[in-house]
Enzyme design. Structure first.
Site, short mmCIF file in Angstrom:
data_model
loop_
_atom_site.label_atom_id
_atom_site.label_comp_id
_atom_site.label_asym_id
_atom_site.label_seq_id
_atom_site.Cartn_x
_atom_site.Cartn_y
_atom_site.Cartn_z
N SER A 65 0.85 -1.18 0.00
CA SER A 65 0.00 0.00 0.00
C SER A 65 0.89 1.23 0.00
CB SER A 65 -0.89 0.01 1.24
OG SER A 65 -1.35 1.34 1.48
N GLY A 118 -12.93 7.90 5.10
CA GLY A 118 -13.89 8.21 6.15
C GLY A 118 -14.63 9.52 5.97
N LEU A 121 -17.31 9.06 1.28
CA LEU A 121 -17.23 8.80 -0.16
C LEU A 121 -16.93 7.33 -0.45
CD1 LEU A 121 -15.30 11.98 -1.26
CD2 LEU A 121 -17.73 11.51 -1.31
N SER A 123 -14.29 5.10 0.42
CA SER A 123 -12.98 4.65 -0.06
C SER A 123 -12.88 3.13 0.08
CB SER A 123 -11.86 5.33 0.73
OG SER A 123 -11.88 4.95 2.09
N ASP A 169 -22.91 1.32 -1.81
CA ASP A 169 -21.55 1.81 -2.07
C ASP A 169 -20.83 0.92 -3.09
OD1 ASP A 169 -22.30 3.49 -0.10
OD2 ASP A 169 -20.84 2.79 1.39
P1 ADP Z 1 -14.95 5.20 3.96
O1 ADP Z 1 -16.17 5.91 4.46
O2 ADP Z 1 -14.03 6.12 3.24
O3 ADP Z 1 -15.28 3.97 3.22
P2 ADP Z 1 -13.96 3.29 5.85
O4 ADP Z 1 -13.51 3.41 7.25
O5 ADP Z 1 -15.12 2.43 5.53
O6 ADP Z 1 -14.17 4.76 5.30
O7 ADP Z 1 -12.76 2.75 4.95
C1 ADP Z 1 -11.49 3.33 5.08
C2 ADP Z 1 -10.45 2.22 5.11
O8 ADP Z 1 -10.27 1.70 3.78
C3 ADP Z 1 -9.11 2.70 5.54
O9 ADP Z 1 -8.97 2.66 6.95
C4 ADP Z 1 -8.18 1.69 4.86
O10 ADP Z 1 -8.12 0.49 5.60
C5 ADP Z 1 -8.91 1.42 3.55
N1 ADP Z 1 -8.42 2.34 2.51
C6 ADP Z 1 -9.13 3.27 1.83
N2 ADP Z 1 -8.36 3.93 0.95
C7 ADP Z 1 -7.12 3.43 1.07
C8 ADP Z 1 -5.85 3.70 0.45
N3 ADP Z 1 -5.72 4.66 -0.47
N4 ADP Z 1 -4.80 2.96 0.83
C9 ADP Z 1 -4.92 2.00 1.77
N5 ADP Z 1 -6.07 1.70 2.39
C10 ADP Z 1 -7.16 2.40 2.07
#
Ligand code: ADP
Ligand code: MG
Length: 378
Positions: A65, A118, A121, A123, A169
């Site tokens: 990552s 978080g 959106l 992620s 999502d």
């Molecule tokens: P969101 O509302 O953005 O989905 P979440 O807590 O559900 O928030 O997900 C966020 C998690 O997804 C992060 O803690 C990480 O584990 C993973 N994640 C998202 N984007 C990345 C990234 N660019 N690189 C590594 N992990 C990521």
């Protein structure tokens, strides 16, 4: 981002892989409707996760990552689950594909992203659908149905990440199409694309950076209200209830339950109205409905908070076309539909006024409706 991923992949693994990407999402309207069998109206955005991946001929997965600057290796059996949260998303995707009878073998991967974490959106859905899409292409000849790819992401959240989410999502991230929003019927799971070409307008999120920790889960309480009213009205979910039915039985329920159900029934109709308005190119009506949703979420459903109401008030004062809470509420973002000629003034005003009152500026996230999961030409 692509260059960086390719350079690092080459450096770490001494070869080249295939590039895949998937996106975060917004939801224009249709909030707290999913568990009531109603409609949601999401679209993928120009913030994404991109990964370079190549099978490695073993049964071990090796992933780096870039954003977290961490390297993890894991096997593909249930007991091999990694402890790092970000890697659990990838492990979960592998496991869920295998559980459904699909194939996954060892692979090498490097990935990065620019979906704010978080911020509402999703992620995590971007990460899941990027890998689900890739593993379908690399090991399964794209035989896994796209809806199943979304379900694989959803089950990953449930079974490996402790998040009991709905399907929106992952659905949006998998099916997203440039310049299109998707109306998903959460009862039948049918969906339809609606062109969203907001010429002369900009979509922008304002992240309040506020998250209210709440005693006793208000989310479950909202769901229970909805279920009670549905039962009272003799329907399976509020999707099948009308405002007339609700008003007829008003005296048989608590005031609280009444207002919760009133919001849900009105919101179902608003999504349909927004779609009609979009087809006519009438973005002013779209915006008006967004304000109505905010009002409903704030007064009837009571999932807003002072900070989000304040951002909504500022939008109204600035003459912004539409603005509302996006997501479950109690913090997070507002989504705003803004005429181009008002954009700078709105952003400046929102930053200044919000900071004056709450000590920090909201984070400004402009978004463009873009493609969801896809292969990236190297
Ligand atoms: P969101 O509302 O953005 O989905 P979440 O807590 O559900 O928030 O997900 C966020 C998690 O997804 C992060 O803690 C990480 O584990 C993973 N994640 C998202 N984007 C990345 C990234 N660019 N690189 C590594 N992990 C990521
Ligand atoms: Mg998430």
């Amino acid at each position: 981002m692509q260059k960086k991923i390719q350079t690092i992949f080459k450096e770490k693994f001494g070869k080249e892989g295939t590039l895949y990407a998937s996106a975060g999402r917004i939801n224009l309207i249709g909030e707290h409707t999913d568990y009531n069998g109603g409609f949601v109206f999401p679209g993928a955005i120009d913030k994404e996760i991109m990964a370079e991946i190549a099978p490695n001929g073993t049964e071990t997965v090796r992933v780096f990552s870039i954003d977290i600057n961490e390297y993890v290796e894991f096997g593909l059996n249930e007991e091999d689950a990694p402890s790092q949260q970000w890697a659990r998303y990838i492990f979960g995707i592998c496991r869920e594909i295998i559980k459904r009878g699909g194939k996954v073998h060892g692979f090498d991967a490097v990935f990065a992203g620019n979906v704010p974490l978080g911020a509402g959106l999703s992620s995590s859905a971007a990460l899941e659908s990027c890998f689900a899409f890739a593993l379908n292409d690399l090991f399964n000849g794209n035989t896994i149905d796209k809806f199943d790819l979304a379900r694989i992401g959803q089950s990953t959240e449930h079974n490996y990440c402790g998040v009991n989410c709905g399907i929106m999502d992952q659905f949006a991230s998998v099916f997203g199409k440039k310049d299109n929003l998707m109306r998903l019927d959460c009862r039948s799971m049918e969906f339809e694309y609606f062109p969203f070409k907001a010429d002369g307008y900009q979509l922008v999120l304002l992240d309040s950076k506020v998250k209210h920790a709440l005693v006793d889960s208000p989310y479950n309480k909202r769901r229970q209200s909805c279920e009670r009213v549905a039962k009272l009205l003799g329907v399976k979910t509020l999707r099948d209830a009308t405002m007339e039915m609700l008003n007829e039985h008003r005296s048989d329920m608590t005031a609280e339950d009444y207002f919760r159900a009133k919001y849900v029934i009105a919101e179902k109709q608003r999504v349909l109205d927004v779609c009609d308005a979009l087809v006519k190119g009438d973005l002013e009506t779209v915006g008006k409905k967004m304000y109505e949703t905010h009002e409903g979420l704030s007064k009837d459903y009571e999932v807003s908070c002072v900070e989000l109401d304040y951002l909504n008030d500022i939008a109204k004062e600035c003459g912004v076309t539409g603005s509302r809470i996006m997501g479950g509420g109690f913090g997070g973002c507002t989504i705003n539909l803004v005429r181009n000629n008002l954009y700078d003034k709105f952003i400046e005003t929102a930053k200044r006024k919000f900071a004056e009152k709450y000590g920090h500026e909201p984070v400004v996230i402009p978004v463009v409706i873009s493609d969801g999961a896809h292969k990236v030409e190297a």
